[in-house]
Design a protein around this motif. Structure first.
Motif, PDB file in Angstrom:
ATOM      1  N   PHE A   1     105.559  10.230   4.688  1.00  0.00           N
ATOM      2  CA  PHE A   1     105.196  11.562   5.062  1.00  0.00           C
ATOM      3  C   PHE A   1     106.232  11.847   6.094  1.00  0.00           C
ATOM      4  N   ILE A   2     106.745  11.153   7.197  1.00  0.00           N
ATOM      5  CA  ILE A   2     107.630  11.470   7.812  1.00  0.00           C
ATOM      6  C   ILE A   2     108.915  12.129   7.128  1.00  0.00           C
ATOM      7  N   LEU A   3     109.419  11.404   5.967  1.00  0.00           N
ATOM      8  CA  LEU A   3     110.624  12.179   5.222  1.00  0.00           C
ATOM      9  C   LEU A   3     110.213  13.205   4.523  1.00  0.00           C
ATOM     10  N   ASN A   4     108.938  13.373   4.042  1.00  0.00           N
ATOM     11  CA  ASN A   4     108.484  14.343   3.032  1.00  0.00           C
ATOM     12  C   ASN A   4     108.010  15.694   4.104  1.00  0.00           C
ATOM     13  N   GLY A   5     107.501  15.652   4.976  1.00  0.00           N
ATOM     14  CA  GLY A   5     107.166  16.550   6.135  1.00  0.00           C
ATOM     15  C   GLY A   5     106.214  17.533   5.373  1.00  0.00           C
ATOM     16  N   GLY A   6     105.482  17.298   4.522  1.00  0.00           N
ATOM     17  CA  GLY A   6     104.477  18.189   3.798  1.00  0.00           C
ATOM     18  C   GLY A   6     105.318  19.137   2.994  1.00  0.00           C
ATOM     19  N   GLY A   7     106.484  18.874   2.405  1.00  0.00           N
ATOM     20  CA  GLY A   7     107.083  19.597   1.299  1.00  0.00           C
ATOM     21  C   GLY A   7     106.733  19.399   0.043  1.00  0.00           C
ATOM     22  N   GLU A   8     107.496  19.779  -1.045  1.00  0.00           N
ATOM     23  CA  GLU A   8     107.321  19.496  -2.266  1.00  0.00           C
ATOM     24  C   GLU A   8     107.233  18.110  -2.512  1.00  0.00           C
ATOM     25  N   GLY A   9     106.229  17.810  -3.466  1.00  0.00           N
ATOM     26  CA  GLY A   9     106.028  16.667  -3.848  1.00  0.00           C
ATOM     27  C   GLY A   9     105.131  15.688  -3.053  1.00  0.00           C
ATOM     28  N   SER A  10     104.587  16.423  -2.024  1.00  0.00           N
ATOM     29  CA  SER A  10     103.821  15.589  -0.852  1.00  0.00           C
ATOM     30  C   SER A  10     102.453  14.646  -1.776  1.00  0.00           C
ATOM     31  N   ASP A  11     101.978  15.298  -2.736  1.00  0.00           N
ATOM     32  CA  ASP A  11     101.072  14.855  -3.460  1.00  0.00           C
ATOM     33  C   ASP A  11     101.256  13.330  -3.914  1.00  0.00           C
ATOM     34  N   GLY A  12     102.561  12.936  -3.911  1.00  0.00           N
ATOM     35  CA  GLY A  12     102.967  11.525  -4.492  1.00  0.00           C
ATOM     36  C   GLY A  12     103.142  10.679  -3.343  1.00  0.00           C
ATOM     37  N   TRP A  13     102.028  10.851  -2.066  1.00  0.00           N
ATOM     38  CA  TRP A  13     102.019   9.718  -1.137  1.00  0.00           C
ATOM     39  C   TRP A  13     101.608   8.458  -1.448  1.00  0.00           C
ATOM     40  N   GLY A  14     100.720   8.435  -2.698  1.00  0.00           N
ATOM     41  CA  GLY A  14     100.117   7.298  -3.242  1.00  0.00           C
ATOM     42  C   GLY A  14     101.040   6.572  -3.993  1.00  0.00           C
ATOM     43  N   VAL A  15     102.237   7.047  -4.473  1.00  0.00           N
ATOM     44  CA  VAL A  15     103.318   6.151  -5.511  1.00  0.00           C
ATOM     45  C   VAL A  15     103.715   5.249  -4.691  1.00  0.00           C
ATOM     46  N   PRO A  16     104.195   5.192  -3.576  1.00  0.00           N
ATOM     47  CA  PRO A  16     105.050   4.245  -2.851  1.00  0.00           C
ATOM     48  C   PRO A  16     104.089   2.774  -2.463  1.00  0.00           C
ATOM     49  N   LEU A  17     102.850   2.922  -2.355  1.00  0.00           N
ATOM     50  CA  LEU A  17     101.852   1.880  -2.091  1.00  0.00           C
ATOM     51  C   LEU A  17     101.571   0.833  -2.809  1.00  0.00           C
ATOM     52  N   ALA A  18     102.113   0.868  -4.148  1.00  0.00           N
ATOM     53  CA  ALA A  18     101.633  -0.358  -4.903  1.00  0.00           C
ATOM     54  C   ALA A  18     102.530  -1.322  -5.330  1.00  0.00           C
ATOM     55  N   THR A  19     102.273  -2.533  -5.547  1.00  0.00           N
ATOM     56  CA  THR A  19     103.052  -3.590  -5.954  1.00  0.00           C
ATOM     57  C   THR A  19     102.729  -3.980  -7.384  1.00  0.00           C
ATOM     58  N   ASP A  20     103.610  -4.437  -8.196  1.00  0.00           N
ATOM     59  CA  ASP A  20     103.489  -4.871  -9.769  1.00  0.00           C
ATOM     60  C   ASP A  20     103.282  -6.223  -9.626  1.00  0.00           C
ATOM     61  N   ILE A  21     102.335  -6.969  -9.698  1.00  0.00           N
ATOM     62  CA  ILE A  21     102.104  -8.361  -9.723  1.00  0.00           C
ATOM     63  C   ILE A  21     102.743  -9.064 -10.880  1.00  0.00           C
ATOM     64  N   ALA A  22     102.701  -8.494 -12.110  1.00  0.00           N
ATOM     65  CA  ALA A  22     103.347  -9.126 -13.170  1.00  0.00           C
ATOM     66  C   ALA A  22     104.637  -9.294 -13.100  1.00  0.00           C
TER      67      ALA A  22
ATOM     68  N   ILE B   1     116.355  15.503  -5.631  1.00  0.00           N
ATOM     69  CA  ILE B   1     116.883  14.352  -4.926  1.00  0.00           C
ATOM     70  C   ILE B   1     115.807  13.924  -3.731  1.00  0.00           C
ATOM     71  N   PRO B   2     115.261  14.979  -3.081  1.00  0.00           N
ATOM     72  CA  PRO B   2     114.383  14.756  -1.998  1.00  0.00           C
ATOM     73  C   PRO B   2     113.453  13.846  -2.379  1.00  0.00           C
ATOM     74  N   ILE B   3     112.767  14.142  -3.224  1.00  0.00           N
ATOM     75  CA  ILE B   3     111.482  13.372  -3.619  1.00  0.00           C
ATOM     76  C   ILE B   3     111.951  12.054  -4.322  1.00  0.00           C
ATOM     77  N   ILE B   4     112.899  11.799  -4.890  1.00  0.00           N
ATOM     78  CA  ILE B   4     113.493  10.322  -5.384  1.00  0.00           C
ATOM     79  C   ILE B   4     113.822   9.640  -4.272  1.00  0.00           C
ATOM     80  N   TYR B   5     114.504  10.269  -2.948  1.00  0.00           N
ATOM     81  CA  TYR B   5     114.776   9.399  -1.841  1.00  0.00           C
ATOM     82  C   TYR B   5     113.390   8.969  -1.035  1.00  0.00           C
ATOM     83  N   GLN B   6     112.527   9.998  -1.013  1.00  0.00           N
ATOM     84  CA  GLN B   6     111.523   9.816  -0.094  1.00  0.00           C
ATOM     85  C   GLN B   6     110.825   8.700  -1.050  1.00  0.00           C
ATOM     86  N   ILE B   7     110.689   8.633  -2.324  1.00  0.00           N
ATOM     87  CA  ILE B   7     109.755   7.490  -2.872  1.00  0.00           C
ATOM     88  C   ILE B   7     110.346   6.140  -2.630  1.00  0.00           C
TER      89      ILE B   7
END
Length: 450
Positions: free
Chosen positions: A119-140, A336-342
């Motif tokens: 949220f700090i990096l994105n600041g409500g800009g383009e791609g803000s709906d992707g906030w849930g993407v960096p919250l997961a861990t792949d157990i396998a 690049i911004p959304i790549i960097y943010q995630i």
């Protein structure tokens, strides 16, 4: 005591090695295929339409192969995840607060910090709906990486990773259900709720029929698909209704086992010398098969049956269908911004969040480090937590309608998963001694004395 606690984890860990290899192979194959001269065939394959039901009625499903995998097969994956969650809450590392404290703190940190960074990096800009993407861990993938280190890794560290990843899955499921579902149709949701209630009552009565659960489960999945709540949530909820207690008494079980074995081992029968069995021997063998099935609780029986399908088919197929992004410098450069943010949220956020919150839990005596585990290894696991892959790609598919943003998000997930996997592997590798796993004491591996 250690063997009783660790056995389900060891089974999961051992199966993760081959599953991780297949997942990696499918990912590489998808990337190569999508960026080869045959890229159009890759695209057309997943866009192929498959229909099920009655045409021109509300009960007809016509979806692309890509959607059937993401909404259909992944519902089975989430059923498996739900069974894992239920097992750990009832009888595993999430059963008591003392055991669950460290993985719970780690998982919460692994959500709060990445979310804040994004949220700090994105600041409500383009791609803000992707906030849930960096919250997961792949157990396998993460367990597969630890498996490469062999006996350098104490079992307690693997159990910690498994437990916090399962808590992470709980949070991811809630996020998908609440924030990444569409307009809700309460009629379809109500029907699904009623059917879940029926299964819940049957489960409480310790009644379980594979056929009944399968048929009603398909209907529940269909109702969720129509309701606007993502269909994969149906898998988790169905898992919660499957009985966790065996419907047989152990005393009777052992008596029947002994009787059947006596029939098969009777000296007069000489079973080992026969190619054709006597009638009573056939019946005794059938009784053994049925008794073995009945003594396993339905919840664990279903989980066991699904394990290979999930590890060796569903997850690799999901990767093959979703990891095939077309890498073009122009399209990647525009996002690049959304790549960097995630990427930063996944790698830095997970590393800081998991390790910091774990440190707080230990320093405040809320939790203890697992046996034979040092804090540098916890940091290595925290870095591995940035390997989001399967769940991150799944959430990205829900978050982004724009194809360019989705491609950028997947590109970020693939790059950061590689970096997190390699870095975490090296940290754990150089902070662990060879043969360390063989020295686990015969007591609770998560630090709780019996």
């Amino acid at each position: 005591m250690l063997k009783q606690i660790a056995s389900p984890f060891e089974k999961l860990i051992n199966s993760s090695a081959l599953g991780s290899f297949l997942l990696l192979f499918a990912t590489v194959a998808a990337l190569v295929w999508a960026n080869s001269p045959f890229s159009e065939s890759y695209k057309h394959l997943w866009e192929m339409k498959l229909s099920l039901g009655f045409e021109d009625t509300p009960y007809n499903l016509s979806k692309t192969l890509h959607h059937w995998i993401n909404d259909g097969l992944m519902a089975i994956f989430f059923l498996y995840v739900g069974l894992e969650i239920k097992r750990e809450v009832l009888a595993g590392e999430l059963k008591t607060f003392t055991k669950a404290a460290l993985p719970i703190f780690a998982a919460v940190g692994g959500v709060v910090i990445p979310l804040s960074i994004f949220f700090i990096l994105n600041g409500g800009g383009e791609g803000s709906d992707g906030w849930g993407v960096p919250l997961a861990t792949d157990i396998a993938f993460t367990l597969g990486i630890l498996q490469l280190l062999g006996d350098r890794v104490p079992l307690g560290l693997k159990v910690f990773l498994t437990a916090f990843a399962i808590v992470d899955d709980i949070i991811a499921v809630l996020i998908i259900a609440i924030f990444y579902s569409g307009n809700i149709s309460w009629m379809y949701l109500g029907i699904a709720g009623g059917l879940l209630l029926i299964l819940g009552i049957l489960g409480r009565k310790k009644y379980y029929s594979t056929l009944i659960w399968f048929v009603i489960g398909i209907v529940i999945w269909f109702m969720f698909l129509k309701s606007g709540v993502h269909a994969t949530i149906a898998g988790v909820l169905i898992a919660m209704t499957i009985p966790s207690k065996r419907n047989s008494k152990l005393a009777n079980f052992f008596d029947n086992i002994e009787s059947s074995i006596n029939t098969l081992t009777n000296k007069e029968n000489k079973l080992q010398q026969k190619n054709v069995l006597m009638s009573e021997e056939v019946h005794a063998s059938e009784r053994l098969r049925k008794l073995g099935s009945k003594v396993i609780p339905p919840m664990q029986r279903v989980e066991h049956r699904l394990e290979d399908y999930v590890s060796y088919l569903i997850m690799p197929l999901f990767a093959l269908a979703n990891a095939g992004i077309i890498i073009k410098a122009s399209s990647i450069g525009e996002n690049i911004p959304i790549i960097y943010q995630i990427g930063v949220a996944l790698i830095v956020g997970k590393a800081i969040g998991i390790s910091l919150f774990s440190w707080i839990a230990v320093k405040t005596n809320i939790a203890k480090l697992p046996q034979n585990v040092n804090f540098t290894q916890i940091i290595g696991i925290a870095v591995l937590g940035g390997l989001g892959f399967t769940m991150s790609i799944f959430i990205a598919n829900l978050a982004f309608d724009d194809e360019a943003l989705l491609t950028a998000a997947k590109f970020s997930i693939l790059i950061t998963s590689f970096i997190a996997g390699l870095t975490g592997f090296l940290i754990v590798r150089f902070s662990s001694k060879k043969g360390q796993a063989k020295n686990d004491p015969e007591e609770d591996i998560m630090g709780e004395e019996e």
